[in-house]
Scaffold this active site. Structure first.
Site, mmCIF file in Angstrom:
data_model
loop_
_atom_site.group_PDB
_atom_site.id
_atom_site.type_symbol
_atom_site.label_atom_id
_atom_site.label_comp_id
_atom_site.label_asym_id
_atom_site.label_seq_id
_atom_site.Cartn_x
_atom_site.Cartn_y
_atom_site.Cartn_z
ATOM 1 N N HIS A 131 17.967 49.941 45.924
ATOM 2 C CA HIS A 131 18.821 50.702 46.841
ATOM 3 C C HIS A 131 18.677 52.208 46.659
ATOM 4 C CE1 HIS A 131 21.536 50.329 43.292
ATOM 5 N NE2 HIS A 131 21.990 51.502 43.676
ATOM 6 N N HIS B 110 4.600 54.790 25.450
ATOM 7 C CA HIS B 110 3.716 53.731 25.953
ATOM 8 C C HIS B 110 2.573 53.427 24.982
ATOM 9 C CE1 HIS B 110 5.236 52.780 29.988
ATOM 10 N NE2 HIS B 110 5.702 54.015 29.993
ATOM 11 N N HIS C 76 22.610 56.153 24.549
ATOM 12 C CA HIS C 76 22.848 57.324 25.385
ATOM 13 C C HIS C 76 23.017 58.529 24.456
ATOM 14 C CE1 HIS C 76 23.310 54.877 28.977
ATOM 15 N NE2 HIS C 76 24.132 54.091 28.314
ATOM 16 N N SER D 12 20.236 43.222 21.686
ATOM 17 C CA SER D 12 20.298 44.089 22.863
ATOM 18 C C SER D 12 20.763 45.471 22.428
ATOM 19 C CB SER D 12 21.256 43.509 23.900
ATOM 20 O OG SER D 12 21.340 44.345 25.037
ATOM 21 N N HIS E 202 16.515 51.670 26.205
ATOM 22 C CA HIS E 202 17.016 50.289 26.222
ATOM 23 C C HIS E 202 15.983 49.400 25.544
ATOM 24 C CE1 HIS E 202 16.324 46.375 28.315
ATOM 25 N NE2 HIS E 202 17.570 46.171 27.937
ATOM 26 N N ASN F 237 15.649 45.033 24.336
ATOM 27 C CA ASN F 237 16.196 43.728 23.973
ATOM 28 C C ASN F 237 15.065 42.729 23.818
ATOM 29 O OD1 ASN F 237 16.196 41.467 26.192
ATOM 30 N ND2 ASN F 237 16.591 43.359 27.302
ATOM 31 N N GLY G 291 30.593 33.599 29.684
ATOM 32 C CA GLY G 291 31.842 33.819 28.979
ATOM 33 C C GLY G 291 31.725 34.589 27.687
ATOM 34 N N ARG H 182 14.824 38.248 23.096
ATOM 35 C CA ARG H 182 15.685 37.074 23.081
ATOM 36 C C ARG H 182 14.856 35.795 23.121
ATOM 37 N NH1 ARG H 182 15.606 39.810 27.761
ATOM 38 N NH2 ARG H 182 14.872 38.719 29.619
#
Length: 296
Positions: free
Chosen positions: A196, A166, A122, A118, A132, A134, A279, A136
């Site tokens: 939002h 792109h 900035h 990951s 960004h 990542n 965790g 997995r």
């Protein structure tokens, strides 16, 4: 179904570590090569590297990873490149989430294993885009899948930079089939949307989740090429923009845009939610947050 996946797990975890090493070396080279322009008089940034670990409820080992964070560099204001390999038993909430996503048998046998890389960067220069990435792999006794991608988050958009990002991703995906890039681009546009705020987080990229075609080798190869696309898609943009002068207004625009990034990662991002719910080291999970942001 997947009890014999020890070799596949090891190959995936080794690849994520290898990709991490390539990216860390490339980013430190960008710091070294920034010898003119804004902030070039600073010492070249270097990654601080630390091990992360997690424990099961009974105190037994449950895996961990490597957290690599650079702060206050010439080019990067803050960048984290983390790898992890974690395992154990999913809690009730995580079991329900996985069952809702169609994972068979998870409530009867909630063991899991996950590994990935990951990255969030900035930048110092507002003209250089944040980014960004990542990838997995996730395993349970009854299923496995791959996920991830990368997306570009400029606060000041340049159409040629977006086009390059792109096009590079498309070039890496097309050998796996012409349908992949349009599908993963559309998926990224949907996934990295901030409801939002009624807007996208950035200018998109590629994204996939729960990817299992039934052919592990093919899916792993696709995941590797998503990772391989990252440096050639991103580094040329940094090299182009890192010496560009900026104003106080440009920096203010950057700080406000970072607020969008923080909102998305804390409210919607699946990886953040999963890491905290299982965790994992909170500092490693939240390394994606910007060092400074602004809300108006």
């Amino acid at each position: 179904m997947t009890e014999s996946f020890a070799a596949e797990k090891q190959r995936a975890a080794d690849w994520f570590r290898e990709l991490r090493n390539q990216i860390v070396a490339a980013f430190e080279a960008l710091e070294d090569n920034h010898t003119s322009g804004p902030l070039s008089d600073r010492p070249a940034g270097r990654f601080d590297v630390s091990n992360t670990s997690r424990q099961s409820d009974d105190g037994s080992d449950a895996g961990g990873g490597l957290m690599s964070v650079m702060r206050g560099g010439r080019v990067f204001e803050k960048v984290g490149v983390n790898v992890s390999e974690v395992y154990g038993t999913l809690g009730d909430a995580a079991q329900k989430s996985m069952a809702a996503r169609g994972v068979p048998g998870i409530e009867d046998d909630p063991r899991f294993w996950a590994s990935g890389i990951s990255l969030v960067a900035h930048m110092q220069n507002p003209h250089a885009p944040a980014v960004h990435m990542n990838t997995r792999m996730f395993w349970t006794p009854h299923a496995w899948w791959f996920g991830g991608g990368s997306d570009l988050n400029p606060c000041i958009e340049y159409e040629e930079d977006t086009a390059h990002f792109h096009a590079t991703q498309k070039a890496h995906l097309d050998p796996h089939g012409d349908a992949h890039y349009p599908k993963l681009k559309a998926w990224a546009d949907e996934y990295f949307y901030i409801p939002h705020r009624h807007r996208a987080r950035g200018v998109g990229g590629i994204f996939m989740d729960d990817h299992n075609s039934g052919d592990w080798q093919a899916d792993f190869a696709l995941t590797q090429d998503i990772g391989r696309a990252f440096l050639p898609a991103f580094v040329p943009l940094v090299e182009k923009r890192r010496t560009q002068p900026w104003t106080d207004e440009d920096k203010n625009t950057q700080l406000i845009h970072r607020g969008l990034y923080a909102e998305y990662n804390l409210v919607y991002d699946r990886g953040t939610k999963f890491g905290l719910a299982t965790g994992h080291d909170a500092d490693a999970v939240l390394m994606s947050l910007p060092p400074l942001a602004k809300w108006i």
